[in-house]
Design a protein around this motif. Sequence first.
Motif, PDB file in Angstrom:
ATOM      1  N   PHE A 101       0.850  -1.196   0.000  1.00 31.90           N
ATOM      2  CA  PHE A 101       0.000   0.000   0.000  1.00 31.90           C
ATOM      3  C   PHE A 101       0.883   1.243   0.000  1.00 31.90           C
ATOM      4  N   TYR A 102       0.326   2.323  -0.523  1.00 30.38           N
ATOM      5  CA  TYR A 102       1.087   3.561  -0.640  1.00 30.38           C
ATOM      6  C   TYR A 102       1.443   4.139   0.730  1.00 30.38           C
ATOM      7  N   LEU A 103       2.673   4.638   0.815  1.00 35.90           N
ATOM      8  CA  LEU A 103       3.076   5.490   1.929  1.00 35.90           C
ATOM      9  C   LEU A 103       2.931   6.938   1.477  1.00 35.90           C
ATOM     10  N   GLY A 104       2.711   7.825   2.413  1.00 33.12           N
ATOM     11  CA  GLY A 104       2.551   9.236   2.065  1.00 33.12           C
ATOM     12  C   GLY A 104       3.886   9.933   1.877  1.00 33.12           C
ATOM     13  N   LEU A 105       4.790   9.299   1.148  1.00 33.74           N
ATOM     14  CA  LEU A 105       6.135   9.835   0.940  1.00 33.74           C
ATOM     15  C   LEU A 105       6.232  10.448  -0.452  1.00 33.74           C
ATOM     16  N   GLU A 106       6.762  11.655  -0.521  1.00 30.34           N
ATOM     17  CA  GLU A 106       6.930  12.325  -1.808  1.00 30.34           C
ATOM     18  C   GLU A 106       8.137  13.252  -1.752  1.00 30.34           C
ATOM     19  N   CYS A 107       8.605  13.625  -2.928  1.00 32.50           N
ATOM     20  CA  CYS A 107       9.737  14.544  -3.019  1.00 32.50           C
ATOM     21  C   CYS A 107       9.202  15.969  -2.969  1.00 32.50           C
ATOM     22  N   GLY A 108       9.641  16.720  -1.978  1.00 25.95           N
ATOM     23  CA  GLY A 108       9.107  18.057  -1.781  1.00 25.95           C
ATOM     24  C   GLY A 108      10.033  19.153  -2.263  1.00 25.95           C
ATOM     25  N   ARG A 109       9.816  20.322  -1.734  1.00 25.93           N
ATOM     26  CA  ARG A 109      10.639  21.471  -2.113  1.00 25.93           C
ATOM     27  C   ARG A 109      12.088  21.250  -1.693  1.00 25.93           C
ATOM     28  N   ASP A 110      12.966  21.888  -2.400  1.00 29.77           N
ATOM     29  CA  ASP A 110      14.408  21.783  -2.131  1.00 29.77           C
ATOM     30  C   ASP A 110      14.909  20.353  -2.277  1.00 29.77           C
ATOM     31  N   ASN A 111      14.133  19.526  -2.984  1.00 34.11           N
ATOM     32  CA  ASN A 111      14.544  18.143  -3.268  1.00 34.11           C
ATOM     33  C   ASN A 111      14.826  17.339  -1.998  1.00 34.11           C
ATOM     34  N   VAL A 112      13.967  17.482  -1.011  1.00 38.36           N
ATOM     35  CA  VAL A 112      14.085  16.680   0.213  1.00 38.36           C
ATOM     36  C   VAL A 112      12.785  15.908   0.411  1.00 38.36           C
ATOM     37  N   ASN A 135      15.595  -0.365  -1.937  1.00 36.81           N
ATOM     38  CA  ASN A 135      16.781  -0.154  -2.763  1.00 36.81           C
ATOM     39  C   ASN A 135      17.750   0.746  -1.997  1.00 36.81           C
ATOM     40  N   ASN A 136      18.883   0.207  -1.625  1.00 37.27           N
ATOM     41  CA  ASN A 136      19.853   0.969  -0.838  1.00 37.27           C
ATOM     42  C   ASN A 136      20.462   2.136  -1.604  1.00 37.27           C
ATOM     43  N   ASN A 137      20.247   2.177  -2.923  1.00 34.43           N
ATOM     44  CA  ASN A 137      20.801   3.273  -3.721  1.00 34.43           C
ATOM     45  C   ASN A 137      19.947   4.538  -3.653  1.00 34.43           C
ATOM     46  N   VAL A 138      18.762   4.445  -3.075  1.00 35.44           N
ATOM     47  CA  VAL A 138      17.912   5.628  -2.931  1.00 35.44           C
ATOM     48  C   VAL A 138      18.467   6.494  -1.809  1.00 35.44           C
ATOM     49  N   ASP A 139      18.724   7.750  -2.125  1.00 32.14           N
ATOM     50  CA  ASP A 139      19.300   8.667  -1.140  1.00 32.14           C
ATOM     51  C   ASP A 139      18.293   8.947  -0.023  1.00 32.14           C
ATOM     52  N   ARG A 140      18.758   8.922   1.210  1.00 37.00           N
ATOM     53  CA  ARG A 140      17.878   9.125   2.360  1.00 37.00           C
ATOM     54  C   ARG A 140      17.495  10.587   2.565  1.00 37.00           C
ATOM     55  N   VAL A 141      18.225  11.492   1.940  1.00 36.47           N
ATOM     56  CA  VAL A 141      17.977  12.921   2.152  1.00 36.47           C
ATOM     57  C   VAL A 141      17.543  13.611   0.867  1.00 36.47           C
ATOM     58  N   ASN A 142      18.364  13.509  -0.157  1.00 33.54           N
ATOM     59  CA  ASN A 142      18.096  14.197  -1.420  1.00 33.54           C
ATOM     60  C   ASN A 142      17.257  13.305  -2.336  1.00 33.54           C
ATOM     61  N   CYS A 143      16.134  13.846  -2.803  1.00 34.69           N
ATOM     62  CA  CYS A 143      15.229  13.046  -3.634  1.00 34.69           C
ATOM     63  C   CYS A 143      15.165  13.544  -5.068  1.00 34.69           C
ATOM     64  N   SER A 144      16.170  14.290  -5.497  1.00 35.19           N
ATOM     65  CA  SER A 144      16.143  14.891  -6.831  1.00 35.19           C
ATOM     66  C   SER A 144      16.037  13.843  -7.938  1.00 35.19           C
ATOM     67  N   ARG A 145      16.520  12.637  -7.687  1.00 38.20           N
ATOM     68  CA  ARG A 145      16.455  11.577  -8.695  1.00 38.20           C
ATOM     69  C   ARG A 145      15.131  10.817  -8.649  1.00 38.20           C
ATOM     70  N   HIS A 146      14.269  11.225  -7.728  1.00 37.74           N
ATOM     71  CA  HIS A 146      12.987  10.513  -7.570  1.00 37.74           C
ATOM     72  C   HIS A 146      11.844  11.515  -7.428  1.00 37.74           C
ATOM     73  N   MET A 147      11.868  12.527  -8.280  1.00 33.59           N
ATOM     74  CA  MET A 147      10.891  13.607  -8.175  1.00 33.59           C
ATOM     75  C   MET A 147       9.449  13.104  -8.249  1.00 33.59           C
ATOM     76  N   HIS A 148       9.203  12.105  -9.074  1.00 36.63           N
ATOM     77  CA  HIS A 148       7.830  11.633  -9.278  1.00 36.63           C
ATOM     78  C   HIS A 148       7.639  10.193  -8.791  1.00 36.63           C
ATOM     79  N   SER A 149       8.548   9.732  -7.977  1.00 39.73           N
ATOM     80  CA  SER A 149       8.460   8.351  -7.492  1.00 39.73           C
ATOM     81  C   SER A 149       7.418   8.225  -6.385  1.00 39.73           C
ATOM     82  N   ARG A 150       6.782   7.064  -6.346  1.00 43.35           N
ATOM     83  CA  ARG A 150       5.849   6.727  -5.272  1.00 43.35           C
ATOM     84  C   ARG A 150       6.364   5.468  -4.585  1.00 43.35           C
TER      85      ARG A 150
END
Length: 249
Positions: A98-109, A127-142
């Motif tokens: 099920f979906y988590l309410g996680l999204e990439c917000g302002r300032d790519n965090v 996936n351990n390659n997903v950055d825990r802080v910067n989400c610039s590579r996952h702007m539209h990821s769910r």
Amino acid sequence: KAGEKSCHGNLMIYLLLLTLIFPYTISSDANRYCPPSFHASDNGARCYSIANASGSSFEGQRDYCRQRGADLPSIAGANEHSSLLSFRDTTEHRRAAFYLGLECGRDNVWQWTDGSSFDPSAVKFANNNVDRVNCSRHMHSRFVLDDNGNWEEWEEERGPPTIVVCAMPTLFMAAADADGGADDDSGNDNNWVTSILIPAIVAIGLIGFILFCCWKQRAKRHRVNEMIRTLMAKTKKYEEEEKEREANI
């Protein structure tokens, strides 16, 4: 004496009622702090509901939750993660994503849709390659909570998850969440505060109020008795003076 007995009688009745009611007040049934169709988490900090998603998108499921006064689940720490996982796996939808309410917000965090603080140390990305802080590579990821309890990036080609989980703070946790969420152990701490400490303080306050009323009643009776004794003394003195005056005539 009658007033004192009445005061003590009222106190005994109150203590008897408190003995009967207090165990219910501190019971672990935190579901009474959740709206209908919601169920309390293990630590009593959150209310969860689960339903069939009917093909809704991330936005559609988020709006569905918000219409019910809730939001998609956020995870503030290990304790909340395990509570959410336990809730899902005790229903007929065991291990369903099920979906988590996680999204990439302002300032790519990363940010949670319910406004809770995002704690990078609580992240469990599949996936351990997903950055825990910067989400610039996952702007539209769910992301979903997958069958293993990890935060899995959900591919659009797979279609939306088949279930939707909505989450909201319990009645007594709402203020704490509005101030920025809670850490791993805050759910247990706040549950203890709201289920034991607050009722105990209320009970002590009521007992103190009754004792104060008894003290005031006793003090008032003492003043009345003093006035009566003073009046009787003056009356006796007046009678003695009258007798002495008559004897001198």
